[in-house]
Design an enzyme around this catalytic site. Sequence first.
Site, mmCIF file in Angstrom:
data_model
loop_
_atom_site.group_PDB
_atom_site.id
_atom_site.type_symbol
_atom_site.label_atom_id
_atom_site.label_comp_id
_atom_site.label_asym_id
_atom_site.label_seq_id
_atom_site.Cartn_x
_atom_site.Cartn_y
_atom_site.Cartn_z
ATOM 1 N N ASP A 109 1.015 -1.358 0.191
ATOM 2 C CA ASP A 109 -0.096 -0.073 0.492
ATOM 3 C C ASP A 109 1.043 1.403 -0.049
ATOM 4 O O ASP A 109 1.932 1.274 0.290
ATOM 5 C CB ASP A 109 -0.964 -0.241 1.093
ATOM 6 N N HIS A 124 8.168 -5.313 -1.242
ATOM 7 C CA HIS A 124 7.591 -6.321 -2.304
ATOM 8 C C HIS A 124 7.030 -5.683 -3.057
ATOM 9 O O HIS A 124 6.190 -6.187 -3.266
ATOM 10 C CB HIS A 124 6.914 -7.065 -0.574
HETATM 11 P P1 OAD Z 1 1.714 -10.319 8.539
HETATM 12 O O1 OAD Z 1 0.629 -11.104 8.073
HETATM 13 O O2 OAD Z 1 2.538 -11.469 8.275
HETATM 14 O O3 OAD Z 1 1.725 -10.581 10.000
HETATM 15 C C1 OAD Z 1 1.716 -9.369 10.659
HETATM 16 C C2 OAD Z 1 2.675 -8.446 11.864
HETATM 17 O O4 OAD Z 1 1.968 -7.536 12.782
HETATM 18 C C3 OAD Z 1 1.767 -9.774 13.055
HETATM 19 O O5 OAD Z 1 3.522 -10.110 13.300
HETATM 20 C C4 OAD Z 1 1.250 -9.185 14.386
HETATM 21 O O6 OAD Z 1 1.749 -9.426 15.258
HETATM 22 C C5 OAD Z 1 1.606 -7.885 13.420
HETATM 23 N N1 OAD Z 1 0.511 -7.295 14.404
HETATM 24 C C6 OAD Z 1 -1.090 -7.043 13.513
HETATM 25 N N2 OAD Z 1 -1.875 -5.883 14.671
HETATM 26 C C7 OAD Z 1 -0.368 -4.845 14.329
HETATM 27 C C8 OAD Z 1 -0.456 -3.344 14.898
HETATM 28 N N3 OAD Z 1 -2.153 -2.944 15.226
HETATM 29 N N4 OAD Z 1 0.725 -3.309 14.720
HETATM 30 C C9 OAD Z 1 1.709 -3.967 14.971
HETATM 31 N N5 OAD Z 1 1.402 -4.973 14.862
HETATM 32 C C10 OAD Z 1 0.456 -6.116 14.152
HETATM 33 O O7 OAD Z 1 2.786 -9.632 7.072
HETATM 34 P P2 OAD Z 1 4.348 -9.222 7.064
HETATM 35 O O8 OAD Z 1 4.638 -9.664 8.186
HETATM 36 O O9 OAD Z 1 4.139 -8.140 6.632
HETATM 37 O O10 OAD Z 1 4.547 -10.770 1.486
HETATM 38 O O11 OAD Z 1 4.386 -10.055 5.892
HETATM 39 C C11 OAD Z 1 5.309 -10.668 5.373
HETATM 40 C C12 OAD Z 1 4.932 -10.580 3.933
HETATM 41 O O12 OAD Z 1 3.707 -12.004 3.213
HETATM 42 C C13 OAD Z 1 3.509 -9.624 2.769
HETATM 43 O O13 OAD Z 1 4.547 -8.497 2.269
HETATM 44 C C14 OAD Z 1 3.954 -10.286 1.800
HETATM 45 C C15 OAD Z 1 3.260 -11.805 2.862
HETATM 46 O O14 OAD Z 1 2.588 -13.053 2.487
HETATM 47 C C16 OAD Z 1 4.590 -11.300 -0.408
HETATM 48 O O15 OAD Z 1 3.983 -11.358 -1.129
HETATM 49 C C17 OAD Z 1 5.546 -11.021 -0.971
#
Ligand code: OAD
Length: 257
Positions: A109, A124
């Site tokens: 985003d 990404h």
């Molecule tokens: P995830 O969905 O794996 O993880 C989200 C993280 O955000 C978790 O550790 C939650 O605990 C945390 N979280 C939730 N709400 C929150 C808040 N209000 N404040 C802070 N943290 C919070 O997302 P990503 O780690 O971004 O890749 O995922 C990595 C990649 O996997 C994405 O970019 C995508 C995905 O599959 C591709 O598409 C290549």
Amino acid sequence: MIAFEGPTVPEPLIALARRARTVTVLSGAGMSAESGVPTFRDAQAGLWEEFDPMMLATPEAWRADPPFVWAWYAWRVALVRAVHPNAGHRALADWSSRLEVLIATQNVDDLHERAGSSQVHHLHGSIGAFRCGECGHPFIDPVTVPDEPVERLNPPACGRCFGLVRPGVVWFGESLPPDAWAAGVVACENADLVLVVGTSGMVYPAAGLPALAGSAGAFVAEINPLPTEISAMAHLCWRASAAAALPALLAAITAVE
Ligand code: OAD
């Protein structure tokens, strides 16, 4: 690793943030969660609830059924267009008027930019940057998305080769954009303080950046309500949400100056 819970800004983090000359933020889906963008590992809603996003975000899924994958991305595009930056995005933008704050995000985003941050590297890709899936030519025509989610939607055709237009995101198995990756590495190597905000730390190579920053001498602090794969290597973990923690941190730094 030292862990803190709750709304009070950890004192060691305030001290480090005050001293830092360069701050790098590594953000993930949790950064945008409080804007209303579901994280990747949340349960999916509606039409896609039985589908794993990890199965949809692949070149194989695209090749097998482009209208199905395009419909899912069209829904995510509509969702991103409808939401707004949250207080966490805004705090980072405000902070960048005081010192260098570089952002390397896994998010597709544009909420960091809409909040006013100018140094944002999209590891990404970007959901709003479309290109031909065949010849790679950028597709700059306006892309209309349906008001309601639909199960299938034909992607537009490339004006140059008539190939199918795809979202400009990185799918599993694809390489990261080299410029964004190189900028993310440099930002981690040069930072005094690295904040890892809202990522589960499960997807490499992005998940390797906190460790890289740590070995280059940065202090690594995680902001996430839950423990993650990053927690063990972080110097400090603050169990708080992005939209609560980041404005509180900025206010604490400002208050003591
Ligand atoms: P995830 O969905 O794996 O993880 C989200 C993280 O955000 C978790 O550790 C939650 O605990 C945390 N979280 C939730 N709400 C929150 C808040 N209000 N404040 C802070 N943290 C919070 O997302 P990503 O780690 O971004 O890749 O995922 C990595 C990649 O996997 C994405 O970019 C995508 C995905 O599959 C591709 O598409 C290549």
